[in-house]
Write a protein that holds these residues in place. Structure first.
Motif, PDB file in Angstrom:
ATOM      1  N   PRO A 161     104.130  21.189 -51.692  1.00 47.17           N
ATOM      2  CA  PRO A 161     103.743  20.644 -51.244  1.00 47.17           C
ATOM      3  C   PRO A 161     102.578  20.354 -49.776  1.00 47.17           C
ATOM      4  O   PRO A 161     102.708  21.288 -49.076  1.00 47.17           O
ATOM      5  CB  PRO A 161     104.674  19.411 -50.155  1.00 47.17           C
ATOM      6  CG  PRO A 161     105.441  20.655 -50.123  1.00 47.17           C
ATOM      7  CD  PRO A 161     105.242  21.981 -51.707  1.00 47.17           C
ATOM      8  N   PHE A 162     101.308  19.567 -49.731  1.00 44.63           N
ATOM      9  CA  PHE A 162     100.759  19.994 -48.210  1.00 44.63           C
ATOM     10  C   PHE A 162     100.866  19.073 -47.264  1.00 44.63           C
ATOM     11  O   PHE A 162     101.177  18.124 -47.648  1.00 44.63           O
ATOM     12  CB  PHE A 162      99.457  19.972 -49.331  1.00 44.63           C
ATOM     13  CG  PHE A 162      98.730  18.414 -49.865  1.00 44.63           C
ATOM     14  CD1 PHE A 162      98.424  17.332 -48.960  1.00 44.63           C
ATOM     15  CD2 PHE A 162      98.490  18.484 -50.981  1.00 44.63           C
ATOM     16  CE1 PHE A 162      98.042  16.813 -49.532  1.00 44.63           C
ATOM     17  CE2 PHE A 162      98.214  17.540 -51.333  1.00 44.63           C
ATOM     18  CZ  PHE A 162      98.252  16.373 -51.073  1.00 44.63           C
ATOM     19  N   ASP A 163     100.061  19.495 -45.727  1.00 44.65           N
ATOM     20  CA  ASP A 163      99.830  19.073 -45.384  1.00 44.65           C
ATOM     21  C   ASP A 163      98.832  17.730 -45.229  1.00 44.65           C
ATOM     22  O   ASP A 163      98.102  18.341 -45.308  1.00 44.65           O
ATOM     23  CB  ASP A 163     100.409  19.417 -44.179  1.00 44.65           C
ATOM     24  CG  ASP A 163     100.178  18.579 -42.515  1.00 44.65           C
ATOM     25  OD1 ASP A 163     101.576  18.013 -42.484  1.00 44.65           O
ATOM     26  OD2 ASP A 163      99.212  18.819 -41.681  1.00 44.65           O
ATOM     27  N   HIS A 164      98.986  16.985 -44.883  1.00 45.30           N
ATOM     28  CA  HIS A 164      98.023  15.827 -44.829  1.00 45.30           C
ATOM     29  C   HIS A 164      96.189  16.300 -43.687  1.00 45.30           C
ATOM     30  O   HIS A 164      95.073  16.599 -43.784  1.00 45.30           O
ATOM     31  CB  HIS A 164      97.744  14.557 -44.365  1.00 45.30           C
ATOM     32  CG  HIS A 164      97.350  13.258 -44.527  1.00 45.30           C
ATOM     33  ND1 HIS A 164      96.818  12.906 -45.439  1.00 45.30           N
ATOM     34  CD2 HIS A 164      96.171  12.591 -43.425  1.00 45.30           C
ATOM     35  CE1 HIS A 164      95.118  12.228 -45.018  1.00 45.30           C
ATOM     36  NE2 HIS A 164      94.717  12.430 -43.997  1.00 45.30           N
ATOM     37  N   ALA A 165      97.315  17.143 -42.696  1.00 47.96           N
ATOM     38  CA  ALA A 165      95.526  17.648 -41.355  1.00 47.96           C
ATOM     39  C   ALA A 165      95.421  18.614 -42.587  1.00 47.96           C
ATOM     40  O   ALA A 165      93.631  18.667 -42.114  1.00 47.96           O
ATOM     41  CB  ALA A 165      96.984  18.077 -40.686  1.00 47.96           C
ATOM     42  N   GLU A 166      96.562  19.753 -43.192  1.00 42.80           N
ATOM     43  CA  GLU A 166      95.506  20.035 -43.558  1.00 42.80           C
ATOM     44  C   GLU A 166      94.318  19.931 -44.967  1.00 42.80           C
ATOM     45  O   GLU A 166      93.191  20.758 -45.169  1.00 42.80           O
ATOM     46  CB  GLU A 166      96.449  21.332 -44.408  1.00 42.80           C
ATOM     47  CG  GLU A 166      95.921  22.160 -45.207  1.00 42.80           C
ATOM     48  CD  GLU A 166      96.594  22.864 -46.296  1.00 42.80           C
ATOM     49  OE1 GLU A 166      96.355  24.057 -46.627  1.00 42.80           O
ATOM     50  OE2 GLU A 166      97.658  23.172 -46.144  1.00 42.80           O
ATOM     51  N   LEU A 167      94.702  18.888 -45.187  1.00 44.76           N
ATOM     52  CA  LEU A 167      94.367  18.452 -46.477  1.00 44.76           C
ATOM     53  C   LEU A 167      92.582  17.566 -45.886  1.00 44.76           C
ATOM     54  O   LEU A 167      91.364  17.891 -46.213  1.00 44.76           O
ATOM     55  CB  LEU A 167      94.755  17.497 -47.442  1.00 44.76           C
ATOM     56  CG  LEU A 167      94.235  16.551 -48.668  1.00 44.76           C
ATOM     57  CD1 LEU A 167      92.848  17.686 -49.405  1.00 44.76           C
ATOM     58  CD2 LEU A 167      94.538  15.458 -49.396  1.00 44.76           C
ATOM     59  N   GLN A 168      92.989  17.550 -45.059  1.00 45.00           N
ATOM     60  CA  GLN A 168      91.950  16.593 -44.035  1.00 45.00           C
ATOM     61  C   GLN A 168      90.332  18.582 -43.538  1.00 45.00           C
ATOM     62  O   GLN A 168      89.428  17.864 -43.968  1.00 45.00           O
ATOM     63  CB  GLN A 168      92.238  15.695 -42.412  1.00 45.00           C
ATOM     64  CG  GLN A 168      92.485  14.272 -42.999  1.00 45.00           C
ATOM     65  CD  GLN A 168      91.093  13.686 -43.381  1.00 45.00           C
ATOM     66  OE1 GLN A 168      90.892  13.723 -45.137  1.00 45.00           O
ATOM     67  NE2 GLN A 168      91.332  12.516 -43.197  1.00 45.00           N
ATOM     68  N   ALA A 169      91.269  19.185 -43.036  1.00 47.47           N
ATOM     69  CA  ALA A 169      90.478  20.141 -42.555  1.00 47.47           C
ATOM     70  C   ALA A 169      90.025  20.836 -43.777  1.00 47.47           C
ATOM     71  O   ALA A 169      88.254  21.104 -43.318  1.00 47.47           O
ATOM     72  CB  ALA A 169      91.415  21.614 -41.657  1.00 47.47           C
ATOM     73  N   ARG A 170      90.517  20.140 -44.943  1.00 46.09           N
ATOM     74  CA  ARG A 170      89.872  21.504 -46.203  1.00 46.09           C
ATOM     75  C   ARG A 170      89.213  20.508 -46.571  1.00 46.09           C
ATOM     76  O   ARG A 170      87.536  20.752 -47.202  1.00 46.09           O
ATOM     77  CB  ARG A 170      90.586  21.883 -47.100  1.00 46.09           C
ATOM     78  CG  ARG A 170      91.340  23.012 -46.972  1.00 46.09           C
ATOM     79  CD  ARG A 170      92.345  23.121 -48.196  1.00 46.09           C
ATOM     80  NE  ARG A 170      93.004  24.151 -47.777  1.00 46.09           N
ATOM     81  CZ  ARG A 170      93.322  25.915 -47.695  1.00 46.09           C
ATOM     82  NH1 ARG A 170      91.615  26.094 -48.276  1.00 46.09           N
ATOM     83  NH2 ARG A 170      93.652  26.609 -47.216  1.00 46.09           N
ATOM     84  N   CYS A 171      88.876  19.196 -46.468  1.00 45.78           N
ATOM     85  CA  CYS A 171      87.876  18.546 -47.443  1.00 45.78           C
ATOM     86  C   CYS A 171      86.779  18.116 -46.031  1.00 45.78           C
ATOM     87  O   CYS A 171      85.468  18.277 -46.534  1.00 45.78           O
ATOM     88  CB  CYS A 171      88.035  16.959 -47.560  1.00 45.78           C
ATOM     89  SG  CYS A 171      89.733  16.105 -47.872  1.00 45.78           S
ATOM     90  N   ARG A 172      87.008  18.053 -45.245  1.00 52.13           N
ATOM     91  CA  ARG A 172      85.611  18.582 -43.678  1.00 52.13           C
ATOM     92  C   ARG A 172      84.750  19.789 -44.341  1.00 52.13           C
ATOM     93  O   ARG A 172      84.029  19.829 -44.055  1.00 52.13           O
ATOM     94  CB  ARG A 172      85.996  18.744 -42.477  1.00 52.13           C
ATOM     95  CG  ARG A 172      87.071  17.728 -41.810  1.00 52.13           C
ATOM     96  CD  ARG A 172      87.287  17.261 -40.654  1.00 52.13           C
ATOM     97  NE  ARG A 172      87.562  18.230 -39.923  1.00 52.13           N
ATOM     98  CZ  ARG A 172      89.326  17.985 -39.836  1.00 52.13           C
ATOM     99  NH1 ARG A 172      89.909  16.151 -40.103  1.00 52.13           N
ATOM    100  NH2 ARG A 172      90.566  18.590 -39.166  1.00 52.13           N
ATOM    101  N   ALA A 173      86.276  20.971 -44.626  1.00 47.04           N
ATOM    102  CA  ALA A 173      84.839  22.408 -44.700  1.00 47.04           C
ATOM    103  C   ALA A 173      84.034  22.441 -45.490  1.00 47.04           C
ATOM    104  O   ALA A 173      82.927  23.338 -46.350  1.00 47.04           O
ATOM    105  CB  ALA A 173      86.201  23.429 -44.242  1.00 47.04           C
TER     106      ALA A 173
END
Length: 221
Positions: free
Chosen positions: A102-114
Motif C-alpha cells: 500500500p502507498f500513501d497518496h502524497a508519495e504517489l503524487q511526488a513520484r508522478c511529479r518527479a
C-alpha cells in the motif's frame, strides 16, 4: 495533466481517481488490459499508472506492447511485489518508476511529479516565456510580475500550450487532453478557456494565436 489509471481493485481505483481529480488532474480508468490498450492507443496521456495483476493478464504485457509501439508516455507501476528482482524486471521492461502497495497518496503524487519532470528533461517546474512565468505544480501564473489565479481547466490548458510553444493544437486534441472519456463536452468549451487565458495574458509578451481550421498556438513576442 491527463492520466490513465490501469487498476482492477475498485476501492483503490476510486481512491486514486478521487485524489487525482481533487489535485486538478483528468483521469481515465481501465480495469483490464483490453480496455487499457484501447485507451492508450486512441487517447493522449501525460502519464500512465499501471497495476501488474489484472483479470485478463499481466500488466507487464501491456508495458511490453506500449514500449514496442514506440510510445514514450511515462509509466509508473503500482505493485504489491516487494522483491528487488521484480522491481528491476519492470524497470528493464520500460517502466519509469514504481510504487509499492500500500502507498500513501502524497508519495504517489511526488513520484508522478518527479517522473514528469524527468520526462520533460527539466529539473525545475517553472516555465518562463518573456514576462510570463508559470509553475504548473504550484498552479501559479505570473504575468508582468503580478500573480494570476487560474481555474483548473485554464491551468491545464496553459500547461499544454507552454510545454510546446509554437506548436499548433487542434481543438479536438485539446478536448482529448483536457477531458476524460466520461465528460460530455464540445470543442466550444476550448474556445471559452482560450478566451479566458487570453485575458489573463493580455499586455504580455505571450499570446495565443488562432490558426483558422487548424487550432491554437502559443507565441512569444
Amino acid at each position: 495533466m491527463k492520466y490513465l489509471l490501469i487498476e482492477d481493485n475498485p476501492e483503490l481505483a476510486h481512491a486514486v481517481m478521487t485524489r487525482m481529480k481533487i489535485d486538478g488532474h483528468i483521469i481515465d480508468h481501465a480495469d483490464k488490459i483490453e480496455d487499457a490498450i484501447a485507451f492508450s492507443e486512441t487517447g493522449e496521456y501525460d502519464l500512465i499508472l499501471l497495476d501488474i495483476m489484472l483479470p485478463d493478464g499481466d500488466g507487464r504485457d501491456f508495458l511490453r506492447r506500449h514500449r514496442a509501439g514506440k510510445r514514450d508516455t511515462p509509466v509508473i507501476v503500482l505493485t504489491a511485489r516487494s522483491q528487488v528482482s521484480d522491481r528491476i524486471s519492470m524497470l528493464d521492461l520500460g517502466a519509469d518508476d514504481y510504487v509499492t502497495k500500500p502507498f500513501d497518496h502524497a508519495e504517489l503524487q511526488a513520484r508522478c511529479r518527479a517522473v514528469l519532470r524527468r520526462n520533460a528533461g527539466a529539473a525545475q517546474t517553472v516555465m518562463q516565456m518573456g514576462d510570463v512565468a508559470f509553475d504548473p505544480v504550484a498552479g501559479l501564473l505570473t504575468v508582468q510580475g503580478r500573480e494570476v489565479t487560474l481555474r483548473n481547466k485554464e491551468l491545464r490548458l496553459l500547461e499544454i500550450l507552454m510545454n510546446a510553444p509554437g506548436q499548433i493544437f487542434p481543438k479536438q486534441k485539446l478536448v482529448d487532453r483536457l477531458f476524460s472519456y466520461d465528460d460530455d463536452v464540445s470543442e466550444n468549451a476550448i474556445e471559452v478557456y482560450v478566451a479566458r487565458l487570453r485575458k489573463h495574458l493580455g499586455g504580455s509578451q505571450v499570446s495565443i494565436t488562432t490558426h483558422r481550421g487548424l487550432g491554437y498556438r502559443l507565441d512569444h513576442g
